[in-house]
Design an enzyme around this catalytic site. Structure first.
Site, PDB file in Angstrom:
ATOM      1  N   GLU A  23       0.705  -1.107  -0.030  1.00 18.14           N
ATOM      2  CA  GLU A  23       0.040  -0.051   0.105  1.00 18.14           C
ATOM      3  C   GLU A  23       0.877   1.174  -0.037  1.00 18.14           C
ATOM      4  OE1 GLU A  23      -1.209   1.777   3.145  1.00 18.14           O
ATOM      5  OE2 GLU A  23      -0.798   0.335   4.836  1.00 18.14           O
ATOM      6  N   LYS A 156      -2.460  -1.423  14.445  1.00  9.53           N
ATOM      7  CA  LYS A 156      -1.750  -0.594  15.070  1.00  9.53           C
ATOM      8  C   LYS A 156      -2.150  -0.505  16.369  1.00  9.53           C
ATOM      9  CE  LYS A 156      -1.955   2.282  11.477  1.00  9.53           C
ATOM     10  NZ  LYS A 156      -2.554   1.496  10.246  1.00  9.53           N
TER      11      LYS A 156
HETATM   12  N1  PSU Z   1       0.779   0.332   8.464  1.00 13.08           N
HETATM   13  C1  PSU Z   1       1.640   1.125   8.768  1.00 13.08           C
HETATM   14  N2  PSU Z   1       1.453   2.361   8.809  1.00 13.08           N
HETATM   15  C2  PSU Z   1       0.139   2.916   8.287  1.00 13.08           C
HETATM   16  C3  PSU Z   1      -0.862   2.116   7.818  1.00 13.08           C
HETATM   17  C4  PSU Z   1      -0.642   0.821   7.872  1.00 13.08           C
HETATM   18  O1  PSU Z   1       2.628   0.815   9.484  1.00 13.08           O
HETATM   19  O2  PSU Z   1       0.234   4.122   8.359  1.00 13.08           O
HETATM   20  C5  PSU Z   1      -2.073   2.697   7.359  1.00 13.08           C
HETATM   21  C6  PSU Z   1      -2.848   1.877   6.243  1.00 13.08           C
HETATM   22  O3  PSU Z   1      -3.032   2.439   5.186  1.00 13.08           O
HETATM   23  C7  PSU Z   1      -4.104   1.641   7.185  1.00 13.08           C
HETATM   24  C8  PSU Z   1      -4.505   3.142   7.559  1.00 13.08           C
HETATM   25  O4  PSU Z   1      -5.069   1.572   6.111  1.00 13.08           O
HETATM   26  O5  PSU Z   1      -3.075   3.395   8.134  1.00 13.08           O
HETATM   27  C9  PSU Z   1      -5.563   3.225   8.565  1.00 13.08           C
HETATM   28  O6  PSU Z   1      -6.021   4.569   8.461  1.00 13.08           O
HETATM   29  P1  PSU Z   1      -7.439   4.847   9.291  1.00 13.08           P
HETATM   30  O7  PSU Z   1      -7.365   4.416  10.706  1.00 13.08           O
HETATM   31  O8  PSU Z   1      -7.693   6.049   9.291  1.00 13.08           O
HETATM   32  O9  PSU Z   1      -8.637   3.897   8.575  1.00 13.08           O
END
Ligand code: PSU
Ligand code: MN
Length: 302
Positions: A23, A156
């Site tokens: 991604e 996360k």
């Molecule tokens: N994994 C990481 N760093 C990131 C992400 C994933 O190590 O920044 C990103 C991914 O793109 C995931 C997003 O889909 O964070 C989640 O964002 P939100 O909580 O706004 O859905």
């Protein structure tokens, strides 16, 4: 849908080589310039070293791109903070308006699936945020309905991991611990949350995932813990996360900005240690994803 496929990804597809999606939000919004560019390249290299072909996905001038050239990867890294962050829900808007965006886990899964890519590596998926604002990442619902295997170090740990794991079950995402009995906590290997399934080899992962899909199953989360030598001290990172979460709520940061804000605050509070850990865990995910893609491809021939 008009996908733009890079020459090496198209060649891999036509010769039947295994492909792993990566991604772009982790590059554009999850990690700071200039650290993010070498990490983006290292993720691709780790997939190659495992015997698969990397396909980093982003939307450029309204075109969903599967596989990025070197200049585009650099643009994503350098100007990432100015780019939009697109979930699966947002793809059509960017396509119609010919705008660019980094793709999250949900958007990347949707686009990868369109091109028949079955394996995807990232650092950590989104999930249920802490507190009672009801902020639940679209990643979870997208994963549930997309037949793709996402290798990540759990979700996360800025999130509420217990509620995230419960939500994955509710939605019907198969979660498999890779060489672990516990749901990993991103910066640390353990969370205290037990998983129902543990697998110790890429070959067995491939067998289970293939069977799951033959039964009509959707997304699979391969929960792959951060390597021991890269893991952060649990108490240190827990305190840093609490202060970052408190600051976000004091400043009323919410929506798409919340996750990038928290990751950036953690990088400051830990003096860059969170970035080094994020790099290590994401590379480890890319390696395992490459091995899984190779194993899935081998089992196609059985
Ligand atoms: N994994 C990481 N760093 C990131 C992400 C994933 O190590 O920044 C990103 C991914 O793109 C995931 C997003 O889909 O964070 C989640 O964002 P939100 O909580 O706004 O859905
Ligand atoms: Mn959200």
């Amino acid at each position: 849908m008009d996908l733009v496929i890079s020459p090496d990804v198209a060649a891999a597809k036509s010769s039947g080589k295994p492909i792993v999606a990566l991604e772009s939000t982790i590059v554009a919004h999850g990690l700071p310039w200039p650290d993010n560019l070498p990490i983006a390249r290292e993720l691709e290299d780790a997939v190659r070293a495992a015997g698969a072909v990397p396909a980093t996905i982003a939307i450029i001038d309204g075109k969903p791109c599967v596989g990025l050239d070197a200049e585009t990867l650099e643009l994503l890294a350098r100007d990432g903070a100015k780019l939009s962050k697109a979930g699966a829900i947002d793809i059509a808007v960017h396509m119609a308006r010919k705008t660019s965006a980094a793709t999250t886990v949900s958007a990347t899964s949707a686009l990868a699936n369109r091109y028949g890519i079955r394996v995807f590596a990232t650092g950590g998926i989104g999930g249920v945020h802490r507190g009672d604002a009801g902020d639940v990442s679209h990643d979870l619902v997208a994963l549930a309905r997309t037949p793709i295997a996402v290798v990540s170090a759990g979700a996360k740990s800025i999130l509420d991991l217990g509620r995230t794991l419960e939500m994955l079950e509710t939605l019907g995402v198969l979660v498999i611990g890779y060489r672990t009995n516990e749901f990993p906590a991103f910066y640390t290997a353990t969370s205290g949350l037990q998983l129902d399934h543990r697998v110790d080899s890429a070959a067995e992962l491939a067998t289970i995932i293939r069977t799951h899909w033959s039964l009509g199953g959707g997304g699979v989360l391969v929960a792959n813990p951060i390597p021991d030598e890269a893991a952060l001290d649990g108490d240190m990172i827990a305190a840093a996360i609490e202060s970052a979460v408190a600051e976000a709520s004091a400043r009323d940061v919410h929506g798409k900005r919340l996750t990038p804000f928290l990751l950036a605050r953690l990088a400051e509070v830990t003096g860059g240690a969170s970035i080094r850990a994020n790099r290590a865990l994401a590379i480890n995910d890319a390696t395992v994803a490459g091995e899984l893609a190779v194993a899935l491809r081998a089992s196609d021939r059985l």
